[in-house]
Scaffold this motif. Structure first.
Motif, short mmCIF file in Angstrom:
data_model
loop_
_atom_site.label_atom_id
_atom_site.label_comp_id
_atom_site.label_asym_id
_atom_site.label_seq_id
_atom_site.Cartn_x
_atom_site.Cartn_y
_atom_site.Cartn_z
N ARG A 28 -10.77 6.39 1.12
CA ARG A 28 -10.53 5.14 1.83
C ARG A 28 -9.01 4.94 2.01
O ARG A 28 -8.22 5.59 1.34
N GLU A 69 0.84 -1.21 0.00
CA GLU A 69 0.00 0.00 0.00
C GLU A 69 0.87 1.25 0.00
O GLU A 69 0.60 2.20 -0.74
N LEU A 91 2.41 1.60 -3.49
CA LEU A 91 1.49 2.07 -4.53
C LEU A 91 1.02 3.50 -4.27
O LEU A 91 0.58 4.19 -5.20
N ALA A 92 1.11 3.94 -3.01
CA ALA A 92 0.69 5.31 -2.69
C ALA A 92 1.56 6.34 -3.40
O ALA A 92 1.15 7.49 -3.56
N GLN A 114 -10.41 -1.88 -14.91
CA GLN A 114 -10.84 -1.25 -13.65
C GLN A 114 -10.28 -1.99 -12.44
O GLN A 114 -10.04 -1.39 -11.40
N ALA A 164 -6.90 -0.79 -12.06
CA ALA A 164 -6.97 0.56 -11.49
C ALA A 164 -7.18 0.50 -9.98
O ALA A 164 -6.56 1.26 -9.23
N MET A 196 -15.27 -5.14 -15.50
CA MET A 196 -14.26 -4.34 -14.80
C MET A 196 -12.85 -4.85 -15.10
O MET A 196 -11.92 -4.07 -15.25
N TYR A 236 -15.27 -2.51 3.80
CA TYR A 236 -15.94 -1.49 2.98
C TYR A 236 -17.45 -1.55 3.22
O TYR A 236 -18.17 -2.24 2.51
N MET A 286 -1.78 6.60 -11.96
CA MET A 286 -1.73 6.00 -13.30
C MET A 286 -2.93 6.39 -14.13
O MET A 286 -4.08 6.33 -13.67
N ARG A 328 -15.45 13.29 3.56
CA ARG A 328 -16.05 13.28 2.21
C ARG A 328 -16.09 14.67 1.58
O ARG A 328 -15.81 14.83 0.40
N VAL A 356 -6.12 -1.78 -7.97
CA VAL A 356 -4.84 -2.15 -7.35
C VAL A 356 -3.92 -0.93 -7.28
O VAL A 356 -3.31 -0.66 -6.24
N THR A 357 -3.85 -0.18 -8.39
CA THR A 357 -2.95 0.99 -8.38
C THR A 357 -3.44 2.06 -7.40
O THR A 357 -2.66 2.91 -6.99
N LEU A 358 -4.72 2.00 -7.05
CA LEU A 358 -5.25 2.95 -6.05
C LEU A 358 -5.20 2.34 -4.64
O LEU A 358 -5.96 2.72 -3.75
N SER A 359 -4.29 1.38 -4.46
CA SER A 359 -4.03 0.76 -3.16
C SER A 359 -5.27 0.08 -2.57
O SER A 359 -5.48 0.08 -1.35
N THR A 360 -6.13 -0.46 -3.41
CA THR A 360 -7.35 -1.12 -2.94
C THR A 360 -7.34 -2.57 -3.42
O THR A 360 -7.24 -2.81 -4.62
N ARG A 389 -7.81 11.76 -11.67
CA ARG A 389 -7.69 10.70 -10.66
C ARG A 389 -6.21 10.37 -10.41
O ARG A 389 -5.81 10.14 -9.27
N PHE A 423 -11.08 8.70 -5.31
CA PHE A 423 -11.19 7.32 -4.81
C PHE A 423 -10.20 7.05 -3.68
O PHE A 423 -10.53 6.48 -2.64
N ARG A 424 -8.97 7.44 -3.93
CA ARG A 424 -7.91 7.16 -2.95
C ARG A 424 -8.09 7.98 -1.67
O ARG A 424 -7.58 7.59 -0.61
N LEU A 441 -12.25 4.13 -15.61
CA LEU A 441 -13.05 4.77 -14.56
C LEU A 441 -14.08 3.77 -14.04
O LEU A 441 -14.54 2.91 -14.79
N PHE A 442 -14.43 3.90 -12.78
CA PHE A 442 -15.39 2.97 -12.18
C PHE A 442 -16.81 3.41 -12.57
O PHE A 442 -17.27 4.48 -12.15
#
Lengths: 248, 261
Positions: A102, A71, A74-75, B130, B133, B125, B42, A79, A109, B135-139, A149, A98-99, A86-87
């Protein structure tokens, strides 16, 4: 800052990376060029740990990428994915922040939303985009949201995977300029993969060409036209004839 | 000689492939349990999944249970008439719905509605990067995608089964009173008096197991999806097939366990 030494990766009998040696200095912008299917995306995924290299060593700031706290590792990264990635289920502002909603970087928020809107503004999108869902946006807007992002948590290193693919020339120019500006003002280290030569000239401090699973040539962008390497020459001029087979 | 050998080889390959799939699903299930027990959790994703698995499945589960209960009452009445046993309609409808049809039908409906939807969503996804993505966002994708959905299945499906049992019995009651001439209060009393706590417990335990299987198989197939639209289609198909077969197999095993009690 980012060092790759002898990195290899195969998928079955297909050896995609055959001993990649590459170095990206802190605060520099390196663009990796190469034809389709030469392993550029695999290279990025190996650095991020999305693919495990078969052999070789990858270090970031001297830290082995394969060991330690994932973690925290990756922080450091942001990318921009080729298709945006996108989600779909989240509104734009939650995608951007997103980051920040959480994990270790979690913020309240309201603050995360403020940061998202600020980052959207930075990439040229108005605040009213924040509450839309990705499906309501054009391809160019999705790329910009992806860029917002990528920079939302002010990462030290940003990866760009084919940032202009699928965009018209004007939107490509906008994205290229944004990447250059953002990387410069953040002082971030950037690694971009592309086969768009306009992007290369707009984004790169240095260029590396990946071909045959290895880095064939590397040098400053100013030296690209006088590289003296027939592979690089053929690629940057888009010639069908040359040492690179047209059919791969 | 060559034909029997090649048939044997094909059979062996199929068995090995099946065993490998069982191993992969088992490891996936163990990884899911491991991630369930360690933070981060979560909560928001769990609530969204709970709504999708539970609340939005209510109409299809309710209608399926109601019509099945009604049809069951008609069948038992018609069959019972052959040996003058029409009076047992309330008891057999209740037993059939609670011990067998309620959990199985709800499980299969969840496999059709929820498993397919989870598999298609996660597979898409994966195809659109996605998951990378995340994983790269540490999730961790298991924590963010799989755990909330599987927990939602474990919580929501037993409740759906309980409701399905009640609605199914109500379907039988409606047909019994409206078409077959049963006295309403006698029908209800016969149903209530005949059911035992173990019947209801077995129904809810089956719902828990089926909820786990349905959501786990959706996540598993989605995470293992191949590339492109074909990959998403195959993942969706495989998830529903796998979940349906496992639900029926688990039903057989659990029925055996409860039958022996």
């Amino acid at each position: 800052m980012i060092e790759l030494a002898g990195v290899t990766k195969s998928f079955g009998a297909n050896r995609v990376l055959a001993g990649v040696d590459l170095s990206v200095g802190r605060g520099r912008s390196l663009v990796v060029i190469g034809g389709s299917g030469t392993g550029k995306s695999v290279l990025l995924k190996c650095i991020l740990g999305l693919e495990a290299p078969d052999a070789g060593r990858i270090t970031v700031d001297g830290r082995d990428a394969a060991t330690g706290d994932r973690e925290a590792f990756l922080a450091c990264f942001g990318m921009l994915f080729q298709g945006g990635a996108l989600f779909d289920s989240l509104p734009v502002w939650q995608n951007v922040s997103f980051r920040l909603l959480r994990g270790a970087l979690k913020r309240p928020r309201a603050e995360a939303r403020e940061i998202a809107i600020e980052k959207l503004r930075r990439v040229g999108l108005s605040p009213d985009v924040a509450d839309k869902v990705p499906a309501e946006l054009s391809g160019g807007m999705q790329k910009r949201v992806g860029l917002a992002r990528a920079i939302a948590a002010d990462p030290q290193i940003i990866f760009f995977d084919e940032p202009t693919t699928g965009l018209d020339p004007i939107m490509s120019g906008v994205i290229n300029d944004l990447i250059r500006e953002i990387v410069s003002e953040m002082g971030a280290t950037a690694l971009t993969i592309t086969h768009d030569m306009t992007s290369v000239r707009a984004i790169a401090d240095e260029v590396a060409m990946l071909h045959g699973g290895v880095i064939r040539w590397t040098g400053p962008v100013a030296a690209l036209d006088a590289s003296g390497d027939p592979y690089v020459d053929q690629f940057i001029h888009g010639r069908a004839e040359g040492p690179i087979a047209a059919l791969r | 000689m060559r034909l029997p050998l090649s048939l044997l080889a094909a059979l062996g390959a199929a068995v090995l492939s099946g065993l490998a799939a069982v191993g992969r699903v088992t490891l996936f299930a163990l990884a899911t349990f491991r991630h369930m027990l360690s933070p981060p959790f979560y909560g928001r994703e769990f609530l969204v999944a709970l709504g999708n698995v539970g609340w939005l499945s209510l109409p299809v589960v309710g209608l399926t249970a109601f019509f099945t209960g009604g049809a069951l009452a008609l069948q038992i009445y018609a069959g019972g008439a052959r040996f003058d046993a029409q009076a047992v309609v309330p008891q057999i409808v209740a037993l059939g719905m609670v011990r067998e049809l309620g959990p199985v039908l709800v499980g299969l409906m969840i496999a059709a509605r929820v498993t397919s939807s989870i598999a298609a969503e996660i597979a898409t996804m994966k195809v659109t990067e996605q998951i990378d993505a995340l994983v790269t966002l540490s999730t961790h994708p298991m924590k963010y995608l799989t755990v909330p959905r599987v927990l939602a299945g474990i919580v929501a499906v037993p409740l759906l089964v309980g409701l399905g049992d009640i609605i199914g019995i109500f379907g039988g009651f409606t047909v019994g009173v409206q078409s077959l001439g049963f006295n309403p209060s006698v029908y209800i009393r016969n149903t209530w008096d005949f059911l035992e706590p173990l019947d209801v417990i077995s129904s809810l335990v089956k719902g828990l197991a089926f909820g786990f299987i349905a959501t786990l198989m959706g996540c598993y197939a989605g995470m293992r999806s191949g590339r492109g639209a074909q990959g998403v289609g195959r993942a969706t198909k495989a998830s529903v097939e796998g979940a349906s077969v496992l639900i029926l197999a688990a039903n057989f095993l659990l029925t055996g366990v409860f039958f022996s009690l």
